[in-house]
Structure formats: C-alpha cells, structure tokens
Design a protein around this motif. Structure first.
Motif, mmCIF file in Angstrom:
data_model
loop_
_atom_site.group_PDB
_atom_site.id
_atom_site.type_symbol
_atom_site.label_atom_id
_atom_site.label_comp_id
_atom_site.label_asym_id
_atom_site.label_seq_id
_atom_site.Cartn_x
_atom_site.Cartn_y
_atom_site.Cartn_z
ATOM 1 N N SER A 168 0.842 -1.202 0.000
ATOM 2 C CA SER A 168 0.000 0.000 0.000
ATOM 3 C C SER A 168 0.874 1.248 0.000
ATOM 4 C CB SER A 168 -0.941 -0.002 1.205
ATOM 5 O OG SER A 168 -0.220 0.005 2.420
ATOM 6 N N ASP A 169 0.387 2.304 -0.667
ATOM 7 C CA ASP A 169 1.203 3.504 -0.832
ATOM 8 C C ASP A 169 1.138 4.392 0.409
ATOM 9 O OD1 ASP A 169 -1.180 4.949 -0.899
ATOM 10 O OD2 ASP A 169 -1.166 5.230 -3.073
ATOM 11 N N ILE A 170 1.694 5.568 0.310
ATOM 12 C CA ILE A 170 1.826 6.450 1.460
ATOM 13 C C ILE A 170 0.479 6.851 2.044
ATOM 14 C CG2 ILE A 170 1.811 8.635 0.201
ATOM 15 C CD1 ILE A 170 4.225 7.649 3.047
ATOM 16 N N ASN A 171 -0.590 6.724 1.248
ATOM 17 C CA ASN A 171 -1.932 7.059 1.721
ATOM 18 C C ASN A 171 -2.794 5.821 1.955
ATOM 19 O OD1 ASN A 171 -1.708 10.006 1.587
ATOM 20 N ND2 ASN A 171 -1.488 9.670 -0.621
ATOM 21 N N VAL A 228 5.380 14.973 2.509
ATOM 22 C CA VAL A 228 4.051 14.552 2.070
ATOM 23 C C VAL A 228 3.027 15.309 2.905
ATOM 24 C CG1 VAL A 228 2.476 12.620 1.743
ATOM 25 C CG2 VAL A 228 4.949 12.285 1.466
ATOM 26 N N THR A 229 2.253 16.151 2.252
ATOM 27 C CA THR A 229 1.253 16.931 2.975
ATOM 28 C C THR A 229 0.036 16.064 3.300
ATOM 29 O OG1 THR A 229 0.293 17.721 0.900
ATOM 30 C CG2 THR A 229 2.001 19.078 1.907
ATOM 31 N N LYS A 230 -0.816 16.585 4.140
ATOM 32 C CA LYS A 230 -1.969 15.825 4.608
ATOM 33 C C LYS A 230 -2.916 15.510 3.460
ATOM 34 C CE LYS A 230 -1.628 17.920 9.190
ATOM 35 N NZ LYS A 230 -2.274 18.777 10.211
ATOM 36 N N ASN A 231 -3.245 14.239 3.320
ATOM 37 C CA ASN A 231 -4.108 13.797 2.226
ATOM 38 C C ASN A 231 -5.530 13.599 2.729
ATOM 39 O OD1 ASN A 231 -4.552 13.140 -0.431
ATOM 40 N ND2 ASN A 231 -4.069 10.983 -0.179
ATOM 41 N N THR A 232 -6.434 13.404 1.784
ATOM 42 C CA THR A 232 -7.841 13.219 2.143
ATOM 43 C C THR A 232 -8.003 12.014 3.065
ATOM 44 O OG1 THR A 232 -8.111 11.957 0.104
ATOM 45 C CG2 THR A 232 -8.720 14.281 0.055
#
Length: 935
Positions: free
Chosen positions: A63-66, A243-247
């Motif tokens: 799984s990726d960073i998100n 990496v900024t905050k993602n949904t």
C-alpha cells in the motif's frame, strides 16, 4: 560509467522488444480483473506499507503512502488474499474477480491481542506506519510519520529532519533552515513536496528554506537516500520529500493552541493549528484542509570577526563586530487536498500548499574597522541601525513565500495504469523599504584600536575601548540607504507515467516508463539608493538614540552594553520621497533573469527473482537548457559607475542516469539492500550569471561563471535492516559516492584576465569554479525499540538513536589561483564527519516524556584564499525536553510543554582553527506550552 548506462539501456530495450509477444494477451485485457482499495486500522487511520499478497499467484503489492493498493492483471476467478502489517493481526479474505471488472475492497486491520498488551502502550506506537513503509520500500529510505514528528518539540520541518539518520541541518535565528544529507552540502540534495521540487525563496540557492514550513503541516517525511529512475535525478545526497496531509478515510478534526517565551525578546509567542477532513457524496469526494499559525518574537546576541593574512603570512584581525538582533517571526501555512473518484478505475485529485514567513528584524551593529592598519588614523568605529518603514513595525520586513498546486489523475485501462500531473510552483522573497542608518567615528586618539582588544585569535575577542555617546562631535553620518528587493521563481511542471505488469508469479515483472517537463524562471530585482549625501536634519539624530547591546549579552560580559544607536523609530519616520537618492550600483548589479527548462524521460523495470530477491533496473535522461542574463558593474579609477547588461548566455547539456537496485528478503523481518545509481546537482542560479562586477576604488571584483558544469556522482549503497515484531528496528549501512566537478567559490588576491582593465593590481576576487572531484564514504547505524523485550514492565520506555560517520578525500584540483600545498588535506565543502541523534522517552497512562540530543561535528563551509582563512561551521550539541499528557477517547485532548536548546548552543563559524571565532550567535533556550484537541 557510460558503458554501464548503455548496458542497462540495452537490457531495457531487449525487454521492451519482447512486448509484441504479449500483444495478443494485451488485446484480451478486458478479460482481466483488478482489486483496488485502502488499508485502514480500527480507528480508521490509513496504513501505508501494508503487504497485500495472493499466495496462489505468488503476487503481491504494498500500500502507498496514503494506504491505497491496486492488484491488477488478475484472471477472473476466486482468490484468497492476505493482508499483513507489523503490529496488527493479519487478515485473510476471499474475493471473486468478475471478468473485466474492478473490485473495490477496503480492509480494516485490528491490533493483535499480544501486541495490544505489549506495543500499543509502548513508545513506538505512532511510528508503526513509517516503519512499515520503510520496511517494504525498494530503496534505502528513512520515514518519519506525523505522529512521531508531533512528539518532538520541533516548530518547523528543518528541526524535525535533524532527528533522521544521516541528516544535518544548518541554522538561522535559532531554527533549522537547510538540510544536509549524508555528508553533502545542502546544494547537493533536493527538497520536494508531494514529489515536486519546490522553488527557493532566496537568490543564491536552489533549495527551499525549511523554516518556511511548520512541522504540523505534513503527514510524512520521506528521505530517499537512493533515488530510482522515476524520480528527479538532482539528488546527490538524497531527496527529502514532504508529504502533505491527504484526504481522510473518515471525518477528522484536530486543533492546537499554545504559547511560548524567548529569553532575548522576553515576549510571549502564539501557536495555532487546525485540520478538518471528511468524505462526501457516498465517499466519492474527499476533502482535507489544514492551517497553521505561529507568531514568535525572538532575537539573538551576535559577535563577528574577520581575519586576513599579512605579507609575512601571519593571520591578523581585520574587523570586529558586536550585533544585537531582535526578530519577530510570523509563520503561516495553509493546505488543501481534494480527490474525486469517478469509478474504481478513474480518480483525480488536487493538492495545494501555501507557506509564508514574515521576519520583522532590527539589527544594531557596532563595527571596529581596519584593525590590520598600522596607522591608527586609518581605523574607525561605526554604528549601524537596520530597520524599516513605520508601518512595518519600524523593522526590516523580509517576506518569504512558497506555494505549490498540483492537479493529478490516476487511470486504469485493463492491465495498463496511467497517472499524470500538472503543477505550478512559486517562491518569492520581498524586502520593501529596507533601511540602514550608519554613523562613523575616525580613530583620532593616536592609539591603535587593535591594542585595545583582548583575546585576539581566540573564541571571544573584545575591545576595552569605550564607545562614545551620540552627542560626541566626532560622530558623522556615513550611511543612509533605502531599498526594495524582490526575488521570485516560478515553475510549471508536467508529467506522465505508465505502469504495465508483464508477468505474474515468483518471476513476475513490471515495466514503468514516462516523462516530465519543467520550465522555470527566476528573477532578482533590487532598487537601492543612498541618501547620506543629501540628508540634512540638523543633527536631530543625536537626540534620537536608543541604548542597545542588552544586559545579559550571551556572548560575554565584556561587550559594550548600553551603546547608544540611532533608534528604529527615528529611522522609520524618515521620508525618502522628499529626497533624490544616488543609485547604489554595487547592490543593484546582482539583478538577473534566468530561464531553465528540463526535459526528462525514464524506463524502469522491476523483476522478481523468486520469493526473496527483487531487482530494479532503470535509466533516466535529463536534458537541461539554460538562458541567463545579468549586469556588469563597472567603476573606473575616478569612481564613475555604470551598469552594463551582460547579454544573454545560453547553455545546454544532457545527463544519463542509470540505476540498479537489489533487495534480498532474508526473512519477513530481515532485509538486505544494495544499489548503484548516478545523480547530479545543478549549479546555483547566482553562480551562473555571466557578469563581471568590479570596483577599481576598493579593488574588489566578483566574477560569474555561466560555463559551470553540473556536479555528478556515482553512488554505491548497501544496507541491512532487521525489524522487531514489537515495533522497532536495527539497521546498518555503507555508502560510497564518487563526486565529480564539485563547485566552490574560489577567492584570491591579484588580477584576472576577465577584468576589463590593464595593469598590475591587487584585487580581492571571487569566482565559482568546478574546483575538484571527491570520494565520499560513510557508515550509518540506527536503533529504535521499546524496552519491553527486557521486561514487560519496561514496554513504556523506549530509545531512538542513529549515528553516521562520513569521510572524504578530494582530488583532481582545478583551482585557478589557490595553491594546494604538499600534504594539504582539503575537505569537501559541507561534509561533517560525525552526526548523531539520541532520544530516550517514556509513554504510559497518556503521559509522554522525551529527552532528545542532536550532535554534528564541524565542517568546511567556505574556502578562503589560503587554508588559514577557510571558514568552518562549528560542531553543535542540542538538547531538548518535552512532555505531554493525553486523555479522552472521543475527544482526545493533549496538554504539552517543551523547552528547546537547553545547552544554549550558538551558531558558530571559525576561521582556519577551532579557537579563531568568525561568528558566534546565541539564541538562548525557548519554552512552549499548549493544548491539542482531536476527534
């Protein structure tokens, strides 16, 4: 090395040549199916680095960073899939794949019963996500999660970076500004946000200023010490990706409010933060917005000394300064993330971040000039006040801003995956109405000022001469200037990537290929005028003094406490619109325009070689096209000045960057990695300007070099990592870099054929050159674990530590003037020999206590005319302490307090030898406290 690039390209082309054999199967891709989804925990937080594996096909993904995963190219049927993650019980599920369809399946993992007892209350709970992502990456990567960042007392990203193995940071006003990776200078590494390199807000560097970005605005910090073919190649030391905050997966809300105190300003600080995220329209639309605000009055106590070498080769004190700084720093940051899923195969997203830092600075400087002159009448004392307009707090305002906005998409067409992105970035620095008011007193006492100094050549020289007050008639107006300065850089980026699985199973493989186009412009525009020749206030400035050099000056008790300077309020009231100033061509000669275009393309081939071995082959091409123009500043013997355009200089070059990475999975918990890569670092913008600026009266000259070559490096890496079941790891690694064409500013006294003057003169000249090649070696070790393995009662105590040793030797010197003496060992610029971090902490009952230590040894920062004048950045020892208490379940509340720089570590440079201080700037300890709420 060209043969290596050709060999890798030949292998990749051979592999691609076999693609037509797969054509028939590719035509029938509609028969293949796909599984997509997101891995979360039972609190609905995403989990990066999870392994999703189909045992019957010997196929899996990470799984990726998100937390997203995709299993593509699956023949219709029923499969048993296993999802595993360190610290959680594995999940097995059975999924039926229809023909030509994409199945969405999100997976929730629960903490294992044993791990609930041993780990969840332990010291590394928040770092689990980062450890999993690091464990399952192909290259050598260090990852720090937002949870971990939040447990250190770090106000900006630079301060957070210094906790990572192999990272050293350089400071400004008590905060980390630039990061150095693996013993290389900051210019040899890249800083990216969500994979995009961010423009710099300063004129003479390519790297973004890390103190622009608050630590609470990122989701993850990734330090890629080995770059792959699908990443930008300008990263000799490594690539720092923020990496900024993602949904989110669910609704979240976090808020922070706090305050602090600084010993220099003796004023309160303010810290605010807010994050909100949710999903709408049956979870098709995701939203995350974040904001951070910090207001921190501060300052510093500073002394500076300049040494020179006389005709007999003796090092002599040339100038001494005492400086008092008051700086109020306001930092704002705002981010927005959106994503919209049209269907399981097509999704678009948007990410944007805006950062702004305002520095309101007043500086009061006392200068003892020309101390190396034997005639006392040639010496002088100067007092200077630095400020700004009354509506900018009577202070010099420096406003730095960065922004990055990216629209991207991900699309699945059968087995082929395509992603694209277009982005715009901008960085700027503005200094409106920057003002200086300077007074000068010639030394008419008959006493050599140098004889009044104690401790010359030592750590803190000082003068016993009593500086007179402003009503002394010997003070004369020497300087009155007002300027407007702007630096701005804009960049457009477009990329297109494809991923094509070719085979499944134990010997499965995947081909990735794509391209990228960057177009950037950078401009420096300065308007600077001198008014000392036309200003007349009947000496009213004598009655507008302010006592500076504060009581408790941290550099020592022997400096001129209470010296009278012209006040910042008086300087701020001066109306320059009523006067006609004289242009300061020396300051304005640094204006330039630069245009750079980079076109890149890559091939990357990932091959599994059985259950345990993975191979990655890559080749990247980057073509750089440059256009620069600037100004020549010319001053003749009669001091007639002129700015003459240089015309436009063009240059272009193509760099081929091969890469080979191997990963051997000795077991699920023991990983071996090795790699060969080639990387580059492009010259600074200011170094490339085709200008020759000289002053015949002062016999000084600065020469640009538009023909500078980029620095390149061939990199070899090896690492071994063991991951503990109870969360934690131990690792060791070795790296070697063969660095070529290192860029250094060469300084010398004499003449140059590039100066448009004839005759024999003794100019002080500086020019950037490709000075030498270097071999850089290094060893990294890291350890992090709670002490529950000793006794269960100690699971609440943990240790985090890392150490990096680097050594270098330079060779193939290309200096135009400096003579390398027999046996002289010239160190590579920006390379500390030792860096270390250690943190001991306790976590239990919601209480978190952490004591953190950071060390870096000294290193050469700038080369002088001779070895005795080389400038070194001195060693640093930082000690920080923080504590927090968290309570509540639905509404989680945290009360925190921290103190940083307990050892009052100064920013210190020395010249030639450790004892010969060039600059020492003290900031004192800083205190913060506040509350955080999350639900």
């Amino acid at each position: 090395m060209k043969q290596i690039a050709r060999a890798i390209l030949s292998m990749l082309l051979l592999l691609m040549a076999g693609l037509p054999v797969l054509a028939d199967e590719f035509v029938n891709d509609t028969k293949q199916g796909t599984i997509r989804g997101r891995i979360i925990d039972n609190s609905q937080q995403t989990l990066p680095g999870a392994i999703i594996y189909i045992e019957s096909l010997h196929t899996g993904v990470v799984s990726d960073i998100n937390g997203f995963y995709t299993l593509a190219n699956l023949t219709p049927g029923t499969y048993k899939i296993k999802v595993s993650y360190v610290g959680y019980s594995p999940v097995e599920m059975t999924i039926t794949i229809p023909e030509g369809k994409t199945v969405e399946r999100n997976v929730t993992l629960n903490e294992g019963i044993e791990l609930q007892e041993v780990v969840v209350g332990g010291a590394f709970t928040g770092q689990r996500r980062a450890i999993n992502a690091q464990k399952n990456s192909m290259g050598i990567t260090n990852i720090v999660s937002a949870d971990q960042v939040g447990k250190f007392p770090d106000s900006n990203i630079g301060d957070a970076l210094k906790r990572i193995s192999g990272i050293n940071v350089q400071y400004d006003q008590g905060e980390a500004r630039f990061g150095q990776v693996r013993g290389t200078s900051a210019d040899l590494s890249s800083v990216t946000i969500n994979g995009n390199r961010i423009p710099s807000a300063e004129g003479d560097t390519r790297n973004v200023q890390l103190d622009l970005i608050p630590a609470d605005m990122v989701q993850t910090i990734e330090v890629n010490k080995v770059v792959t073919a699908d990443m930008d190649g300008d990263a000799i030391g490594g690539s720092i990706n923020l990496v900024t905050k993602n949904t989110p997966y669910k609704r979240i809300f976090n808020a922070t409010a706090g305050s602090g105190y600084n010993a220099v300003s003796k004023k309160a600080q303010l810290n605010l933060g807010l994050t909100y995220g949710d999903r709408f329209f049956n979870d098709k639309l995701g939203l995350m917005i974040s904001g951070s605000y910090q207001y921190a009055p501060g300052g510093s106590d500073n002394t500076e000394f300049e040494y020179d070498v006389d005709d007999d080769g003796n090092v002599v004190l040339k100038e001494a300064q005492v400086r008092q700084y008051y700086v109020t720093r306001e930092r704002q940051s705002y981010s927005l993330a959106l994503d919209y899923e049209f269907n399981p195969n097509h999704k678009i997203s948007f990410k944007g971040i805006y950062n702004r830092r305002n520095d309101w600075e007043n500086r009061y400087r006392a200068v003892y000039k020309d101390l190396d002159e034997s005639d006392p009448s040639e010496q002088s004392i100067e007092l200077q006040t630095k400020g700004g307009l009354h509506d900018t707090k009577n202070a010099r305002l420096e406003r730095q801003q960065t922004m990055d906005f990216t629209l991207d998409g991900e699309h699945h067409f059968g087995r082929l995956t395509m992603d694209w992105a277009g982005s715009f970035s901008r960085a700027s620095e503005d200094r409106p109405n920057e003002r200086y008011f300077g007074l000068k007193m010639d030394n008419n006492t008959g006493t050599n000022l140098l004889s009044t100094f104690q401790g010359v050549g030592g750590r803190q020289p000082y003068s016993t001469f009593a500086i007179p007050t402003l009503d002394n008639e010997d003070w004369e107006l020497d300087e009155l200037t007002n300027s407007d300065q702007s630096i701005y850089e804009k960049e457009w980026k477009f990329r297109l990537n494809f991923e094509l699985p070719l085979a499944k199973g134990l010997f499965g493989n995947t081909l990735r290929f794509g391209g990228k186009y960057n177009s950037k412009t950078k401009d420096r525009e300065t308007e600077w005028y001198k008014y000392d020749g036309v200003f007349d206030d009947n000496d009213a400035w004598r009655q507008n003094g302010a006592a500076q050099i504060r009581s408790g000056f941290m550099a020592g008790d022997n400096y001129p406490e209470g010296t009278m300077f012209v006040s910042k309020e008086y300087l701020g009231r001066i109306d320059f619109t009523q006067m006609t100033g004289e242009p300061d061509y020396e300051e304005m000669s640094g204006n330039y325009h630069a245009n750079e275009q980079i076109t890149s393309a890559y091939l990357r081939f990932d091959q599994k070689l059985g259950r345990k071995l993975d191979l990655m082959l890559g080749l990247r091409m980057e073509h750089t096209s440059l256009r620069y123009r600037g100004l020549n500043w010319e001053v003749d013997a009669d001091e007639n000045e002129a700015l003459v355009p240089t015309g436009t200089h063009k240059n272009k070059y193509t760099t081929w960057l091969p890469s080979v990475l191997l990963k051997y999975n000795v077991s699920d918990d023991f990983k071996l990695r090795t790699s060969f890569t080639k990387t580059l670092a492009r010259p600074k913008y200011s170094a490339l300007i085709p200008s020759v600026n000289y002053n015949s009266a002062d016999e000084e000259a600065t020469i640009g070099n538009p023909d500078l070559k980029p620095t390149t490096s061939y990199n070899f890496d090896f690492s071994a990592e063991y991951y503990f079941q109870s969360i934690g790891l131990i690792s060791a690694g070795f790296f070697y870099k063969n660095v070529r064409d290192v860029i250094v500013d060469e300084a010398w006294q004499g003449m140059s054929s590039e100066l448009p003057i004839a005759g024999e003169y003794d100019y002080d000249i500086s020019k950037p050159i490709n000075a030498y090649d270097a071999n850089l070696y290094g060893v990294e070790v890291a350890y992090q674990r709670d002490f529950g393995f000793i006794a269960p009662a100690l699971k609440c105590v943990g240790f985090y530590g890392n150490y990096t040793y680097t050594a270098n030797n330079t060779k193939n010197y290309k200096f135009e003037h400096r003579v390398v003496q027999p046996g002289e060992d010239i160190d590579m610029i920006g390379s500390p020999e030792h860096t270390a971090n250690a943190s001991l902490f306790f976590e239990k009952w919601g209480l978190n206590l952490r004591l953190s230590y950071n060390f870096a040894s000294s290193f050469v920062d700038e080369m002088g005319e001779v070895a005795q004048l080389d400038r070194y950045y001195d060693k640093v020892n930082y000690l920080d302490l923080n504590a927090s208490y968290t309570f509540g379940k639905r509404f989680k509340t945290t009360i925190y307090a921290d103190v940083t720089n307990l050892l009052n570590q100064p920013l210190r440079y020395y010249q030639g030898t450790t004892e010969r201080t060039m600059q020492a700037e003290y900031y004192g300890a800083r205190f913060n406290a506040g509350v955080k709420v999350a639900f």
